[in-house]
Design a protein around this motif. Sequence first.
Motif, PDB file in Angstrom:
ATOM      1  N   UNK A 198      -0.599   5.429  -6.018  1.00 57.43           N
ATOM      2  CA  UNK A 198       0.423   6.475  -5.971  1.00 57.43           C
ATOM      3  C   UNK A 198       0.850   6.736  -4.520  1.00 57.43           C
ATOM      4  N   UNK A 199       2.146   6.603  -4.289  1.00 61.78           N
ATOM      5  CA  UNK A 199       2.720   6.723  -2.949  1.00 61.78           C
ATOM      6  C   UNK A 199       2.437   8.093  -2.339  1.00 61.78           C
ATOM      7  N   UNK A 200       1.834   8.082  -1.152  1.00 62.54           N
ATOM      8  CA  UNK A 200       1.533   9.324  -0.462  1.00 62.54           C
ATOM      9  C   UNK A 200       0.282  10.023  -0.953  1.00 62.54           C
ATOM     10  N   UNK A 201      -0.400   9.444  -1.939  1.00 65.80           N
ATOM     11  CA  UNK A 201      -1.614  10.049  -2.499  1.00 65.80           C
ATOM     12  C   UNK A 201      -2.819   9.132  -2.243  1.00 65.80           C
ATOM     13  N   UNK A 202      -2.820   7.960  -2.890  1.00 69.06           N
ATOM     14  CA  UNK A 202      -3.926   7.010  -2.708  1.00 69.06           C
ATOM     15  C   UNK A 202      -3.602   5.959  -1.657  1.00 69.06           C
ATOM     16  N   UNK A 203      -2.371   6.010  -1.149  1.00 70.94           N
ATOM     17  CA  UNK A 203      -1.922   5.044  -0.157  1.00 70.94           C
ATOM     18  C   UNK A 203      -0.412   5.108  -0.063  1.00 70.94           C
TER      19      UNK A 203
END
Length: 377
Positions: free
Chosen positions: A313-318
């Motif tokens: 997930x963009x901005x969350x896990x990478x």
Amino acid sequence: MKIAIVCYPTFGGSGVVATELGIALANRGHEIHFITYKQPVRLALLSENIHFHEVNVPEYPLFHYQPYELALSSKLVDMVKLHHIDLLHVHYAIPHAYAGYMAKKMLAEEGITIPMVTTLHGTDITLVGSHPFYKPAVTFSINKSNVVTSVSESLKQDTLRLFDIKGEIDVIPNFIDAAKHAQDPNFSDCQRSVMATEEERIITHVSNFRKVKRIDDVVKIFYEVQKEIPAKLMMVGEGPEREPAEQLCEELGISNKVIFLGNSNEIDKILCFSDLFLLPSETESFGLAALEAMISGVPVISSNTGGIPEVNKHGVSGYLSNVGDIHDMSRNALKILKDENELEKFKAAAKELALQFDINKIVPVYEFIYQKAFEMT
């Protein structure tokens, strides 16, 4: 339930998922029979509930290419009859679904009816399966399966776009065994100092080193990162792109910062000291390697193709970037690695997100699918 699992026994994602699923099903009381040409690499031990049956293909000069699918279908027939197997679960369309269907037809001639579940994993659909030489056989085999599953919504849509599919496709994501990755407080094998100095960040890539993995992008992203911060790159796996990658490291003058580790059954021990995982693939049906990194608390820099956005997930896990956008991937990597607080935030979020794919949530879904297959037989 007695279940025959047919898969490729290699380090690839489909073989890993099939093997881990079989082990989990055995732990839930099912009798599992792996049927393939060698023991799966992730299958360390056999037990009362886990069996392996080797498919032998006799070498005949008559055949330019030995007919593995014929040997496999005959082996399936023999094992179903000998062990009274209730259900076939074939992973990867080629040639397993086709061989499974032929086995079903041979068994039907003897009055034995057995359901078949086919799980689609990726290149069996998007690359090999869609080739004009194979497309009719793949379409036929999928349509003759009692139940078809895919490992991501993206792969399901690709299958419906590329093939004339008559039935439903159930999406069941790949999974991770969180319990196996739970770090023991007494765990002492994570000797980070062996791989890097205290101030160096450790970046990791794990794959089969095929062109679709864009191995040169991995090296180029690392090259940009190491210009700004001390870092090491761990390259895990084997394949045709390894040698070109080693040559590229020589050309860029970073060979002393890149370690090629080859294939490994101890990915968790490598990921335990990693700070970032790179997955810039051309396409991925799911991105199991990213999930394995995330459960170890390693954030992921990846392309935004195929099923990867369903995992990372963009901005969350990478961060996600367009395929081939080395500049954006490098910038995102540095955004995480330069700030200790930012790195710790992403590490925690990656692990929390990975827990949504825990095997204990996914295996019951497969059991439901098996019941569905019986009802459709």
